[in-house]
Design an enzyme around this catalytic site. Structure first.
Site, PDB file in Angstrom:
ATOM      1  N   LYS A   1      32.944  30.257   2.747  1.00  0.00           N
ATOM      2  CA  LYS A   1      33.816  29.882   3.875  1.00  0.00           C
ATOM      3  C   LYS A   1      35.163  30.592   3.765  1.00  0.00           C
ATOM      4  O   LYS A   1      35.651  31.166   4.730  1.00  0.00           O
ATOM      5  CB  LYS A   1      34.016  28.353   3.913  1.00  0.00           C
ATOM      6  CG  LYS A   1      32.720  27.556   4.014  1.00  0.00           C
ATOM      7  CD  LYS A   1      32.961  26.062   4.132  1.00  0.00           C
ATOM      8  CE  LYS A   1      33.545  25.433   2.900  1.00  0.00           C
ATOM      9  NZ  LYS A   1      32.616  25.309   1.752  1.00  0.00           N
TER      10      LYS A   1
ATOM     11  N   ARG B   1      35.026  17.277   6.516  1.00  0.00           N
ATOM     12  CA  ARG B   1      34.039  17.104   5.453  1.00  0.00           C
ATOM     13  C   ARG B   1      33.415  15.716   5.475  1.00  0.00           C
ATOM     14  O   ARG B   1      32.571  15.417   4.630  1.00  0.00           O
ATOM     15  CB  ARG B   1      34.708  17.321   4.101  1.00  0.00           C
ATOM     16  CG  ARG B   1      34.546  18.732   3.529  1.00  0.00           C
ATOM     17  CD  ARG B   1      35.333  18.827   2.226  1.00  0.00           C
ATOM     18  NE  ARG B   1      34.822  19.780   1.308  1.00  0.00           N
ATOM     19  CZ  ARG B   1      35.348  21.002   1.102  1.00  0.00           C
ATOM     20  NH1 ARG B   1      36.360  21.420   1.809  1.00  0.00           N
ATOM     21  NH2 ARG B   1      34.828  21.781   0.188  1.00  0.00           N
TER      22      ARG B   1
ATOM     23  N   ARG C   1      33.255  32.582 -10.170  1.00  0.00           N
ATOM     24  CA  ARG C   1      34.638  32.486  -9.699  1.00  0.00           C
ATOM     25  C   ARG C   1      35.493  31.734 -10.727  1.00  0.00           C
ATOM     26  O   ARG C   1      36.659  32.063 -10.935  1.00  0.00           O
ATOM     27  CB  ARG C   1      34.678  31.761  -8.339  1.00  0.00           C
ATOM     28  CG  ARG C   1      36.077  31.684  -7.750  1.00  0.00           C
ATOM     29  CD  ARG C   1      36.099  31.134  -6.340  1.00  0.00           C
ATOM     30  NE  ARG C   1      35.719  29.732  -6.280  1.00  0.00           N
ATOM     31  CZ  ARG C   1      35.623  29.032  -5.158  1.00  0.00           C
ATOM     32  NH1 ARG C   1      35.837  29.622  -3.987  1.00  0.00           N
ATOM     33  NH2 ARG C   1      35.281  27.767  -5.170  1.00  0.00           N
TER      34      ARG C   1
ATOM     35  N   ARG D   1      40.393  27.635 -11.490  1.00  0.00           N
ATOM     36  CA  ARG D   1      40.122  26.340 -10.851  1.00  0.00           C
ATOM     37  C   ARG D   1      39.265  25.469 -11.771  1.00  0.00           C
ATOM     38  O   ARG D   1      38.114  25.817 -12.046  1.00  0.00           O
ATOM     39  CB  ARG D   1      39.391  26.560  -9.512  1.00  0.00           C
ATOM     40  CG  ARG D   1      40.316  26.991  -8.391  1.00  0.00           C
ATOM     41  CD  ARG D   1      39.560  27.248  -7.111  1.00  0.00           C
ATOM     42  NE  ARG D   1      38.767  26.124  -6.636  1.00  0.00           N
ATOM     43  CZ  ARG D   1      38.180  26.069  -5.462  1.00  0.00           C
ATOM     44  NH1 ARG D   1      38.308  27.074  -4.624  1.00  0.00           N
ATOM     45  NH2 ARG D   1      37.455  25.019  -5.113  1.00  0.00           N
TER      46      ARG D   1
ATOM     47  N   ARG E   1      29.963  18.071  -6.782  1.00  0.00           N
ATOM     48  CA  ARG E   1      30.452  18.507  -5.460  1.00  0.00           C
ATOM     49  C   ARG E   1      29.291  18.654  -4.483  1.00  0.00           C
ATOM     50  O   ARG E   1      29.406  18.334  -3.301  1.00  0.00           O
ATOM     51  CB  ARG E   1      31.231  19.827  -5.603  1.00  0.00           C
ATOM     52  CG  ARG E   1      32.599  19.595  -6.239  1.00  0.00           C
ATOM     53  CD  ARG E   1      33.163  20.847  -6.857  1.00  0.00           C
ATOM     54  NE  ARG E   1      33.490  21.882  -5.889  1.00  0.00           N
ATOM     55  CZ  ARG E   1      33.764  23.147  -6.233  1.00  0.00           C
ATOM     56  NH1 ARG E   1      33.726  23.513  -7.500  1.00  0.00           N
ATOM     57  NH2 ARG E   1      34.068  24.015  -5.308  1.00  0.00           N
TER      58      ARG E   1
HETATM   59  P1  B4P Z   1      34.381  30.981  -1.253  1.00  0.00           P
HETATM   60  O1  B4P Z   1      34.443  31.711   0.026  1.00  0.00           O
HETATM   61  O2  B4P Z   1      35.638  30.983  -2.030  1.00  0.00           O
HETATM   62  O3  B4P Z   1      33.869  29.468  -1.146  1.00  0.00           O
HETATM   63  P2  B4P Z   1      34.257  28.198  -0.270  1.00  0.00           P
HETATM   64  O4  B4P Z   1      33.017  27.881   0.502  1.00  0.00           O
HETATM   65  O5  B4P Z   1      35.487  28.473   0.521  1.00  0.00           O
HETATM   66  O6  B4P Z   1      34.659  27.121  -1.412  1.00  0.00           O
HETATM   67  P3  B4P Z   1      34.860  25.595  -1.782  1.00  0.00           P
HETATM   68  O7  B4P Z   1      34.078  24.698  -0.890  1.00  0.00           O
HETATM   69  O8  B4P Z   1      34.580  25.551  -3.232  1.00  0.00           O
HETATM   70  O9  B4P Z   1      36.375  25.217  -1.738  1.00  0.00           O
HETATM   71  P4  B4P Z   1      37.428  24.359  -0.919  1.00  0.00           P
HETATM   72  O10 B4P Z   1      38.673  25.064  -1.206  1.00  0.00           O
HETATM   73  O11 B4P Z   1      37.064  24.170   0.505  1.00  0.00           O
HETATM   74  O12 B4P Z   1      33.196  31.647  -2.108  1.00  0.00           O
HETATM   75  C1  B4P Z   1      32.864  31.209  -3.407  1.00  0.00           C
HETATM   76  C2  B4P Z   1      32.594  32.404  -4.320  1.00  0.00           C
HETATM   77  O13 B4P Z   1      31.436  33.122  -3.876  1.00  0.00           O
HETATM   78  C3  B4P Z   1      33.718  33.410  -4.351  1.00  0.00           C
HETATM   79  O14 B4P Z   1      33.967  33.763  -5.686  1.00  0.00           O
HETATM   80  C4  B4P Z   1      33.217  34.616  -3.549  1.00  0.00           C
HETATM   81  O15 B4P Z   1      33.672  35.829  -4.076  1.00  0.00           O
HETATM   82  C5  B4P Z   1      31.708  34.514  -3.716  1.00  0.00           C
HETATM   83  N1  B4P Z   1      30.990  34.961  -2.513  1.00  0.00           N
HETATM   84  C6  B4P Z   1      31.322  34.691  -1.219  1.00  0.00           C
HETATM   85  N2  B4P Z   1      30.433  35.250  -0.372  1.00  0.00           N
HETATM   86  C7  B4P Z   1      29.500  35.890  -1.162  1.00  0.00           C
HETATM   87  C8  B4P Z   1      28.315  36.647  -0.887  1.00  0.00           C
HETATM   88  N3  B4P Z   1      27.901  36.901   0.359  1.00  0.00           N
HETATM   89  N4  B4P Z   1      27.604  37.120  -1.919  1.00  0.00           N
HETATM   90  C9  B4P Z   1      28.017  36.904  -3.210  1.00  0.00           C
HETATM   91  N5  B4P Z   1      29.130  36.201  -3.525  1.00  0.00           N
HETATM   92  C10 B4P Z   1      29.874  35.693  -2.521  1.00  0.00           C
HETATM   93  O16 B4P Z   1      37.457  22.881  -1.568  1.00  0.00           O
HETATM   94  C11 B4P Z   1      37.911  22.558  -2.872  1.00  0.00           C
HETATM   95  C12 B4P Z   1      38.099  21.033  -3.059  1.00  0.00           C
HETATM   96  O17 B4P Z   1      39.232  20.553  -2.277  1.00  0.00           O
HETATM   97  C13 B4P Z   1      36.939  20.120  -2.609  1.00  0.00           C
HETATM   98  O18 B4P Z   1      35.935  20.015  -3.609  1.00  0.00           O
HETATM   99  C14 B4P Z   1      37.674  18.783  -2.349  1.00  0.00           C
HETATM  100  O19 B4P Z   1      37.900  18.072  -3.544  1.00  0.00           O
HETATM  101  C15 B4P Z   1      39.015  19.208  -1.785  1.00  0.00           C
HETATM  102  N6  B4P Z   1      38.967  19.243  -0.298  1.00  0.00           N
HETATM  103  C16 B4P Z   1      39.015  20.373   0.468  1.00  0.00           C
HETATM  104  N7  B4P Z   1      38.910  20.040   1.779  1.00  0.00           N
HETATM  105  C17 B4P Z   1      38.784  18.678   1.834  1.00  0.00           C
HETATM  106  C18 B4P Z   1      38.596  17.759   2.898  1.00  0.00           C
HETATM  107  N8  B4P Z   1      38.489  18.160   4.168  1.00  0.00           N
HETATM  108  N9  B4P Z   1      38.497  16.426   2.614  1.00  0.00           N
HETATM  109  C19 B4P Z   1      38.589  16.003   1.343  1.00  0.00           C
HETATM  110  N10 B4P Z   1      38.746  16.821   0.270  1.00  0.00           N
HETATM  111  C20 B4P Z   1      38.836  18.154   0.514  1.00  0.00           C
END
Ligand code: B4P
Length: 191
Positions: free
Chosen positions: A14, A89, A128, A134, A146
């Site tokens: 995302k 979420r 990552r 993190r 998670r």
């Molecule tokens: P990212 O792109 O970084 O992943 P994400 O889906 O954004 O991450 P996440 O859900 O963990 O985090 P968030 O900050 O929302 O990709 C992950 C990795 O994969 C990267 O290293 C990237 O390089 C690699 N990658 C990406 N695409 C790829 C591909 N095509 N091929 C290979 N590799 C690839 O949330 C963090 C925490 O914050 C939650 O757990 C929660 O505790 C809190 N939080 C956030 N929003 C909340 C909400 N709305 N309500 C309550 N708590 C919340």
């Protein structure tokens, strides 16, 4: 106005895809995870509270997150629209977003889900975790927790938007550029 929810489990890409999409469509990016991490880094009251949840792979309480999102939308209201990354979420967050956008005379255009299998996600997050600093990416049991939270509390949102005819699924495995092109096609088709 284009209001896109980028949806998917932790590590689905995302954050990665959001940064490309905001550039192409001129949207404002709201990553609730990034806002929490900024507050944790700066040791604000919000950050200290959020850290205890995030480090254990739990969701920050809805009431806190919903207030933060309303405040962000108020401060960043614009003519182009938003990408919501990691929000909503829970169903309660989905209902809040409907209300806030309605208050600004707009609505969600589409929820686009990135679909990736769990083993690939665990590998991405552990990878990552080696460089991101993190704590929630460094321990497989926290990562698994998670996913459990995602399956129980977040995945029902897919139906919430499917019932409104706004849900689109896109394959999230493959090259970052191929996934980006498929997302753009989905957005252009929905708009
Ligand atoms: P990212 O792109 O970084 O992943 P994400 O889906 O954004 O991450 P996440 O859900 O963990 O985090 P968030 O900050 O929302 O990709 C992950 C990795 O994969 C990267 O290293 C990237 O390089 C690699 N990658 C990406 N695409 C790829 C591909 N095509 N091929 C290979 N590799 C690839 O949330 C963090 C925490 O914050 C939650 O757990 C929660 O505790 C809190 N939080 C956030 N929003 C909340 C909400 N709305 N309500 C309550 N708590 C919340």
């Amino acid at each position: 106005m284009l209001n896109i929810i980028l949806f998917g489990p932790p590590g689905a890409g995302k954050g990665t895809q959001s940064s490309k999409l905001i550039e192409k469509y001129g949207l404002v990016h709201l990553s609730t995870g990034d806002v929490f991490r900024y507050n944790i880094k700066n040791q604000t009251e919000l950050g200290i509270m959020a850290k205890s949840y995030i480090d254990n792979g739990q969701l920050v309480p809805d009431e806190v997150t919903n207030r933060m999102v309303r405040d962000f939308i108020e401060r960043n209201n614009n003519d182009q629209g938003f990408i919501f990354d990691g929000y909503p979420r829970t169903i309660a967050q989905g209902e809040n977003l409907e209300q806030v956008l309605q208050d600004f005379n707009t609505e969600v255009t589409s929820m686009i889900a990135l679909e990736v299998d769990e083993d690939e996600l665990v590998n991405r997050l552990l990878e990552r975790g080696k460089t991101s600093g993190r704590p929630d990416d460094q321990d497989e049991s926290i990562i698994r927790n998670r996913f459990k939270v995602y399956n129980e509390e977040t995945s029902p949102l897919a139906d919430f938007y499917a019932q409104k005819g706004k849900f689109i699924a896109v394959q999230g495995k493959g090259s970052i550029d191929d996934i980006f092109n498929n997302l753009c096609k989905a957005i252009d088709h929905a708009n």
